[in-house]
Design a protein around this motif. Sequence first.
Motif, PDB file in Angstrom:
ATOM      1  N   ARG A 103      51.843  35.545  39.851  1.00 48.85           N
ATOM      2  CA  ARG A 103      50.701  36.448  39.656  1.00 48.85           C
ATOM      3  C   ARG A 103      49.598  35.809  38.820  1.00 48.85           C
ATOM      4  O   ARG A 103      48.416  35.862  39.187  1.00 48.85           O
ATOM      5  CB  ARG A 103      51.160  37.747  39.004  1.00 48.85           C
ATOM      6  CG  ARG A 103      50.010  38.700  38.680  1.00 48.85           C
ATOM      7  CD  ARG A 103      50.515  39.997  38.085  1.00 48.85           C
ATOM      8  NE  ARG A 103      51.432  39.744  36.970  1.00 48.85           N
ATOM      9  CZ  ARG A 103      52.140  40.700  36.366  1.00 48.85           C
ATOM     10  NH1 ARG A 103      52.049  41.947  36.783  1.00 48.85           N
ATOM     11  NH2 ARG A 103      52.948  40.395  35.367  1.00 48.85           N
ATOM     12  N   ARG A 107      45.804  34.966  39.996  1.00 49.92           N
ATOM     13  CA  ARG A 107      44.634  35.520  39.317  1.00 49.92           C
ATOM     14  C   ARG A 107      43.684  34.399  38.907  1.00 49.92           C
ATOM     15  O   ARG A 107      42.466  34.499  39.118  1.00 49.92           O
ATOM     16  CB  ARG A 107      45.070  36.319  38.097  1.00 49.92           C
ATOM     17  CG  ARG A 107      43.919  36.992  37.366  1.00 49.92           C
ATOM     18  CD  ARG A 107      44.381  37.715  36.119  1.00 49.92           C
ATOM     19  NE  ARG A 107      45.264  38.824  36.430  1.00 49.92           N
ATOM     20  CZ  ARG A 107      46.526  38.909  36.037  1.00 49.92           C
ATOM     21  NH1 ARG A 107      47.064  37.942  35.323  1.00 49.92           N
ATOM     22  NH2 ARG A 107      47.250  39.959  36.339  1.00 49.92           N
ATOM     23  N   VAL A 119      44.614  41.369  39.670  1.00 52.63           N
ATOM     24  CA  VAL A 119      45.553  41.030  40.742  1.00 52.63           C
ATOM     25  C   VAL A 119      46.874  41.753  40.495  1.00 52.63           C
ATOM     26  O   VAL A 119      47.453  41.655  39.410  1.00 52.63           O
ATOM     27  CB  VAL A 119      45.794  39.513  40.819  1.00 52.63           C
ATOM     28  CG1 VAL A 119      46.888  39.196  41.836  1.00 52.63           C
ATOM     29  CG2 VAL A 119      44.505  38.784  41.194  1.00 52.63           C
TER      30      VAL A 119
END
Length: 203
Positions: A103, A107, A119
């Motif tokens: 993640r 991002r 995100v």
Amino acid sequence: MTKPLPICDCDEVLLYFAGPFRTYLDEAHALELNFESFALSGNIRRKADGSLVERGDIRTLVDGFFASAMEGQPVVEGAVEALATLSGHYEIVILTNIRDVYRDRRRAQIAALGMPFPVYVNDGPKGPAVTTLMREHGRDAAVFIDDLPPHHSSVKRDAPHVHRLHMVADPELRPLIRAADDAHARIDTWSQALPYLIRQAAS
């Protein structure tokens, strides 16, 4: 007035995936990706003997791509400019089906390309995630943008009031899949999607 959410997918909507993934398979695994259908399963073969890669191995290959090569994904034409304009009409969030461990890199990846938006990661159908995002952001109105028809069906089931836009950014993949039955519209380029989404925000 509270802005609606556009809940936007990443791969094949904001970033090209198929081309970089093809390069990764070739260089890292001596595999060949040729799309005869809109799916990875059944389209990846070993270059040595032409045998198909089994469905169960594809998730591992995709995970390997995100682990080592995702930063090589180019941005979809017009996406940066469109989102910059849409940010005046919407509170933009990105919902992408990748593992949580990636993640922060995702991002940073899209922020470096000019899309500094929140995100959120997901695994499986996106309908439940869409309802959660709307609740957490305190929104009643949203537009969902994704390339995969099953996600549109999932959102229709769980959040039928959400407007659903089907987009397939890669010109190679577009002819391989018809418009999603459960989307309200199919628009494959950001130049055409931008005025549509501005009108939708005002409706």
